[in-house]
Design a protein around this motif. Structure first.
Motif, PDB file in Angstrom:
ATOM      1  N   MET A  82     -60.189  53.020  20.523  1.00  0.00           N
ATOM      2  CA  MET A  82     -60.836  54.474  21.029  1.00  0.00           C
ATOM      3  C   MET A  82     -59.898  55.494  21.005  1.00  0.00           C
ATOM      4  O   MET A  82     -60.233  56.812  20.716  1.00  0.00           O
ATOM      5  CB  MET A  82     -61.510  54.155  22.087  1.00  0.00           C
ATOM      6  N   THR A  83     -58.408  55.111  21.306  1.00  0.00           N
ATOM      7  CA  THR A  83     -57.444  56.238  21.388  1.00  0.00           C
ATOM      8  C   THR A  83     -56.607  56.478  20.211  1.00  0.00           C
ATOM      9  O   THR A  83     -55.834  57.484  20.139  1.00  0.00           O
ATOM     10  CB  THR A  83     -56.645  55.969  22.660  1.00  0.00           C
ATOM     11  N   LEU A  84     -56.751  55.691  19.295  1.00  0.00           N
ATOM     12  CA  LEU A  84     -55.999  55.757  17.890  1.00  0.00           C
ATOM     13  C   LEU A  84     -56.722  56.811  17.047  1.00  0.00           C
ATOM     14  O   LEU A  84     -57.993  57.220  17.014  1.00  0.00           O
ATOM     15  CB  LEU A  84     -55.915  54.420  17.259  1.00  0.00           C
ATOM     16  N   PRO A  85     -55.819  57.469  16.323  1.00  0.00           N
ATOM     17  CA  PRO A  85     -56.385  58.570  15.414  1.00  0.00           C
ATOM     18  C   PRO A  85     -57.275  58.024  14.415  1.00  0.00           C
ATOM     19  O   PRO A  85     -56.881  56.953  13.734  1.00  0.00           O
ATOM     20  CB  PRO A  85     -55.235  59.026  14.800  1.00  0.00           C
ATOM     21  N   GLY A  86     -58.347  58.653  13.937  1.00  0.00           N
ATOM     22  CA  GLY A  86     -59.408  58.132  13.222  1.00  0.00           C
ATOM     23  C   GLY A  86     -60.701  57.687  13.887  1.00  0.00           C
ATOM     24  O   GLY A  86     -61.102  57.935  15.107  1.00  0.00           O
ATOM     25  N   SER A  87     -61.536  56.925  13.170  1.00  0.00           N
ATOM     26  CA  SER A  87     -62.993  56.636  13.717  1.00  0.00           C
ATOM     27  C   SER A  87     -63.033  55.301  13.923  1.00  0.00           C
ATOM     28  O   SER A  87     -62.909  54.449  13.024  1.00  0.00           O
ATOM     29  CB  SER A  87     -64.143  57.066  12.541  1.00  0.00           C
TER      30      SER A  87
ATOM     31  N   ALA B  18     -57.216  66.894  21.245  1.00  0.00           N
ATOM     32  CA  ALA B  18     -56.108  65.999  21.378  1.00  0.00           C
ATOM     33  C   ALA B  18     -56.265  64.658  20.846  1.00  0.00           C
ATOM     34  O   ALA B  18     -55.501  63.985  20.304  1.00  0.00           O
ATOM     35  CB  ALA B  18     -55.416  66.098  22.580  1.00  0.00           C
ATOM     36  N   LEU B  19     -57.585  64.150  21.052  1.00  0.00           N
ATOM     37  CA  LEU B  19     -57.945  62.753  20.530  1.00  0.00           C
ATOM     38  C   LEU B  19     -58.574  62.759  19.095  1.00  0.00           C
ATOM     39  O   LEU B  19     -58.552  61.624  18.724  1.00  0.00           O
ATOM     40  CB  LEU B  19     -58.929  62.131  21.619  1.00  0.00           C
ATOM     41  N   LEU B  20     -59.023  64.190  19.059  1.00  0.00           N
ATOM     42  CA  LEU B  20     -59.472  64.206  17.548  1.00  0.00           C
ATOM     43  C   LEU B  20     -58.253  64.575  16.550  1.00  0.00           C
ATOM     44  O   LEU B  20     -58.353  63.995  15.476  1.00  0.00           O
ATOM     45  CB  LEU B  20     -60.707  65.190  17.455  1.00  0.00           C
ATOM     46  N   TYR B  21     -57.842  65.649  16.882  1.00  0.00           N
ATOM     47  CA  TYR B  21     -56.822  66.289  15.813  1.00  0.00           C
ATOM     48  C   TYR B  21     -55.310  65.681  16.103  1.00  0.00           C
ATOM     49  O   TYR B  21     -54.483  66.029  15.476  1.00  0.00           O
ATOM     50  CB  TYR B  21     -56.645  67.706  15.735  1.00  0.00           C
ATOM     51  N   GLY B  22     -55.102  64.961  17.440  1.00  0.00           N
ATOM     52  CA  GLY B  22     -54.109  65.033  17.816  1.00  0.00           C
ATOM     53  C   GLY B  22     -52.917  64.053  17.285  1.00  0.00           C
ATOM     54  O   GLY B  22     -53.201  63.192  16.350  1.00  0.00           O
ATOM     55  N   ASN B  23     -51.635  64.529  17.298  1.00  0.00           N
ATOM     56  CA  ASN B  23     -50.355  63.923  16.872  1.00  0.00           C
ATOM     57  C   ASN B  23     -50.323  62.369  17.614  1.00  0.00           C
ATOM     58  O   ASN B  23     -50.851  62.309  18.772  1.00  0.00           O
ATOM     59  CB  ASN B  23     -49.153  64.679  16.778  1.00  0.00           C
TER      60      ASN B  23
END
Length: 491
Positions: A352-357, A394-399
């Protein structure tokens, strides 16, 4: 000698018309001369010109102030001051707006629907036996749809729907395919009512074999016919594997043309590739212009295994598989391998916290648990993470940055993983303790991070409020998500 006349100098006589008595003549004393009062005679010491009068300073009274304030001079001064004030105020405002506009800041792009939603992998189980059993499986899946929507699921991936090939709208279609078609259409209708998108999994399905039923000898035409049929039914996209024959530039270009026919504005149909190999074979589309063939690449954070993976195996797999590269396709993460019950919630927090869906299977959406208390805790965790991911930039676009974790008890602990999600001034720290021992955070490790933060979620949902990284200890088999605060910040 006649009389006693007085002679002038040298015996000359004065003129006859000149009076002898000067005092009575016009050269006599002048009345009021040299500032003297009448009757006083001027003397030789009296100044000829009067001196300037000396005025004593005194404040103006009310009437004099009113008279002076209403004068044209004061009016001009007041108008000038008011004009100067507004010019200064507008100038300061313009400077402030210029600083805000020119300041560098991250500019988020407009995300598509598949980049903001959570996927749920639903297995229809076509080989359950009789058609009655198959229909029961579909009906049970329809009953779970409201629960999936309530916890934040936005799209359903229908897996293993077909034995070999999807049924088509044709009079020669076998009866078993017609029954499967009716069941799937029923599921599509239920999903549409709940605003759930449906993505059809076509992995290991040879669409070109439809020529036997459609009578079309052209394989490409048969595939397009099948795609158009399901898109007309309301399917939002398709899933293929990287080992399928259709995973090629030529075939995907034809598929993309069909998908674009059914892609209205802000509701694009997607194509998902499920990565089953260690390295995804890239597609060279540079010669075809700026065309996006693949929208989403689905990867597994754990490999498939015949046994439950231990904590050390899970940690090793995460460090090697969770490698983010700059690609045109949007990443999606799933859990293929099986881990122990203690690690399942940790993997949920990770995905749930990794970048992506993220893409979840049925057991990962907290539908089957041992007791009511565990069920409520798991549902609360899933819902909290889905809402946080939906509203936090930060969880949607974040590095994404992996952090080397050190503890005071063990300088190199492979069972504890940490990474940072950052966007602008917002930072999320994710800590994963896969081991059975508690681990305090080392102050030397956290000195590069803000000291304080607020708990967003934890595997036990028993951590609330503010916390300090200097005094925090990770419990065994625990994962936490902390929103860090800069010094003096309360947002």
């Amino acid at each position: 000698m006649m009389g006693s006349e007085t002679s002038g100098p040298k015996g000359k006589k004065p003129p006859a018309d000149m009076p002898l008595n000067v005092k009575d003549s016009c050269y006599g004393p002048v009345s009021g001369a040299a500032g003297l009062s009448n009757g006083e005679e001027a003397s030789e010491t009296t100044p000829l010109l009067p001196s300037e009068p000396v005025y004593a300073w005194r404040p103006l009274d009310q009437q004099e102030l009113r008279a002076a304030a209403g004068g044209p001079g004061w009016r001009k001064i007041r108008q000038s001051l008011v004009l100067l004030f507004w010019i200064s105020w507008v100038s300061l405002l313009a400077v402030a707006l210029t600083i805000v506009v020119m300041s560098p800041r991250p500019v988020p792009t407009c995300l598509k629907w598949w980049q903001k939603c959570l996927f749920y992998r639903l297995r229809a189980e076509p080989d359950v036996g009789t058609e009655a059993e198959r229909s029961e499986v579909i009906n049970a899946a329809c009953k779970r749809l409201p629960h999936l929507r309530s916890v934040g699921i936005g799209a359903v991936i229908l897996e293993e729907v077909f034995h070999k090939k999807p049924p088509v709208e044709n009079a020669t279609t076998p009866s078993e395919n017609l029954e499967a078609l009716a069941q799937i259409q029923h599921l599509l209708t239920e999903c549409k009512e709940l605003d759930l998108r449906v993505v059809l999994d076509l992995c290991n399905v040879n669409l070109s074999e439809l020529q036997e039923e459609t009578g079309n000898s052209n394989h490409s035409a048969a595939e397009k016919h099948a795609l158009r049929f399901w898109l007309e039914q309301g399917v939002a996209g398709f899933v293929i594997c990287d080992t399928d024959a259709v995973y090629s530039v030529e075939t995907l270009l034809e598929w993309r043309g069909v998908l674009d026919e059914f892609s209205p504005y802000h509701n694009e149909r997607i194509l998902v590739v499920k990565q089953t190999t260690d390295v995804l074979h890239p597609l060279n589309v540079s010669t075809y212009g700026n065309i996006t063939l693949i929208n989403v690449v689905m990867r597994a954070v754990l490999p498939k295994s015949r046994h439950l993976l231990s904590a050390a195996e899970v940690a090793e797999a995460l460090e090697t598989r969770v490698q983010l590269k700059r690609e045109a396709a949007w990443p999606s993460w799933s859990v293929e391998g099986e881990a122990s019950q203690d690690l399942q919630q940790i993997l949920l927090v990770l995905v749930m916290t990794l970048p992506g869906s993220p893409a979840f299977q049925s057991q990962e959406t907290t539908e089957q648990t041992q007791d009511e208390r565990t069920h409520r805790s798991a549902v609360t965790l899933f819902t909290t993470l889905s809402r946080s991911k939906n509203r936090e930039e930060a969880l949607l676009y974040g590095n994404f940055t992996f952090l080397s974790f050190n503890t005071s008890s063990n300088a190199s602990s492979p069972l504890v993983l940490a990474f940072l999600r950052s966007w602008g001034c917002v930072h999320f720290l994710v800590l994963l303790n896969l081991g059975p021992e508690p681990h305090p955070l080392d102050s030397a490790w956290t000195q590069s991070l803000p000291e304080k933060g607020m708990f967003v979620a934890s595997t036990g949902m028993n951590r609330l409020g503010m916390t300090s990284l200097y005094s925090m200890t990770l419990q065994p088999h625990e994962a936490v998500v902390i929103k860090l605060f800069q010094a003096g910040s309360y947002a």
